[in-house]
Design an enzyme around this catalytic site. Sequence first.
Site, PDB file in Angstrom:
ATOM      1  N   TYR A 236       0.837  -1.200   0.000  1.00 24.83           N
ATOM      2  CA  TYR A 236       0.000   0.000   0.000  1.00 24.83           C
ATOM      3  C   TYR A 236       0.874   1.252   0.000  1.00 24.83           C
ATOM      4  O   TYR A 236       1.844   1.329   0.773  1.00 24.83           O
ATOM      5  CB  TYR A 236      -0.861   0.032   1.265  1.00 24.83           C
TER       6      TYR A 236
ATOM      7  N   HIS B  17      -7.870  -7.760  -2.541  1.00 25.71           N
ATOM      8  CA  HIS B  17      -9.106  -7.079  -2.153  1.00 25.71           C
ATOM      9  C   HIS B  17      -8.979  -5.593  -2.418  1.00 25.71           C
ATOM     10  O   HIS B  17      -7.865  -5.073  -2.578  1.00 25.71           O
ATOM     11  CB  HIS B  17      -9.402  -7.335  -0.673  1.00 25.71           C
TER      12      HIS B  17
ATOM     13  N   TYR C  83      -2.138  -8.908   0.212  1.00 26.85           N
ATOM     14  CA  TYR C  83      -1.137  -8.359   1.129  1.00 26.85           C
ATOM     15  C   TYR C  83      -0.672  -9.451   2.086  1.00 26.85           C
ATOM     16  O   TYR C  83      -1.455 -10.321   2.474  1.00 26.85           O
ATOM     17  CB  TYR C  83      -1.827  -7.227   1.893  1.00 26.85           C
TER      18      TYR C  83
ATOM     19  N   HIS D 120     -10.504  -1.913  -0.784  1.00 26.69           N
ATOM     20  CA  HIS D 120     -11.221  -1.320   0.358  1.00 26.69           C
ATOM     21  C   HIS D 120     -12.103  -0.148  -0.062  1.00 26.69           C
ATOM     22  O   HIS D 120     -11.722   0.619  -0.955  1.00 26.69           O
ATOM     23  CB  HIS D 120     -10.228  -0.732   1.361  1.00 26.69           C
TER      24      HIS D 120
ATOM     25  N   ARG E  32      -3.550 -12.049   3.006  1.00 24.55           N
ATOM     26  CA  ARG E  32      -4.937 -11.745   2.691  1.00 24.55           C
ATOM     27  C   ARG E  32      -5.158 -12.040   1.212  1.00 24.55           C
ATOM     28  O   ARG E  32      -4.241 -11.869   0.411  1.00 24.55           O
ATOM     29  CB  ARG E  32      -5.240 -10.253   2.954  1.00 24.55           C
TER      30      ARG E  32
HETATM   31  C1  DHB Z   1      -4.203  -6.031   7.305  1.00 20.83           C
HETATM   32  C2  DHB Z   1      -3.840  -5.621   6.047  1.00 20.83           C
HETATM   33  C3  DHB Z   1      -4.798  -5.299   5.134  1.00 20.83           C
HETATM   34  O1  DHB Z   1      -4.540  -4.903   3.875  1.00 20.83           O
HETATM   35  C4  DHB Z   1      -6.114  -5.379   5.504  1.00 20.83           C
HETATM   36  O2  DHB Z   1      -7.004  -5.034   4.603  1.00 20.83           O
HETATM   37  C5  DHB Z   1      -6.468  -5.799   6.762  1.00 20.83           C
HETATM   38  C6  DHB Z   1      -5.490  -6.124   7.653  1.00 20.83           C
HETATM   39  C7  DHB Z   1      -3.169  -6.334   8.298  1.00 20.83           C
HETATM   40  O3  DHB Z   1      -1.999  -6.117   8.016  1.00 20.83           O
HETATM   41  O4  DHB Z   1      -3.510  -6.769   9.403  1.00 20.83           O
HETATM   42 FE    FE Z   2      -6.114  -4.267   2.819  1.00 19.66          FE
END
Ligand code: DHB
Ligand code: FE
Length: 305
Positions: A158, A216, A192, A218, A213
């Site tokens: 990110y 996705h 991620y 957000h 993950r």
């Molecule tokens: C985490 C990372 C993410 O991109 C997310 O959407 C939710 C949690 C994390 O690092 O915990």
């Molecule tokens: Fe995320």
Amino acid sequence: MDKIQIDTVLNRIEEATGQHANPRIAAIVHRMVRDLFHMIEDLDIQPEEFWSGLNFLAEAGRSGELGLIAPGLGFDHFLDLRMDEAESQAGIAGGTPRTIEGPLYVAGAPVAQREARLDDGTGEGEVLVMEGQVKDGAGQPLANAVVEVWHANALGNYSYFDPTQSAFNLRRSIVTDGQGRYRFRSIMPVGYSVPPNGATDRLLKQLDRHGTRPAHIHFFVSAPGHRKLTTQINIDGDPYLWDDFAFATREGLVPPITRVSDAAAMAALGVDKPFASIRFDFTLHADQADAPQAEVARQRASVAA
Ligand code: DHB
Ligand code: FE
């Protein structure tokens, strides 16, 4: 230890509370200490284990990873389920499901009317076009709704948290048009993973778990007179789709992906390869005074636009 002995020491600790104590904080702290004392007793936790646990939390705090450990242990998803329950008790049903915010939102992203390009053009990744409408519970389009969108790049990172990306790469606020429509062009995100060898990673390894993950995107979706929605969509086909380390995948948030290879559509976007297209509408609930606030206050990163 004798049950009465444990209660005696717990009572002494609680009785040390002064008359000007914050009652809510006191109730929470007392309950937490009580539960932990019983955990230490029940699991026969040794002093070395206690101090190693405390140091682990201290280190997770110093490295900023407590916000990653919380979703990894299911707390964020649990809070979502509790909010669903509270809404259901207030008679609020249907609409787009919520799912966790995660720790990687950054306030202050550039605002665009109706449509935006999220990527700065430097990153790898399949071109993705996502569009849809923001609607109210009766299916009527909501003009001037704000669709805040953020997602990872093709390496699962990110912007802001990854300093190699340009400011606000893959982050925008899009204002819907008169028909409630939004649209953006971006690149396909990749799932991620928690930072290698960080506190979260080491904890998950002790549990024989991964820290990944599924891919996705957000969203915060808000409109005047309506409850703010915090949600995500998942990229269908991701191998981790139903194996999210943060437990955030939900039915209703996995839209189908269409591959567009139509020459005119490709030319209109200026791309020479087929691209991915997702259509997804968001349905918001009207404000309701007797329902708990949908907007959750928490510390978030923020950059002046
Ligand atoms: C985490 C990372 C993410 O991109 C997310 O959407 C939710 C949690 C994390 O690092 O915990
Ligand atoms: Fe995320």
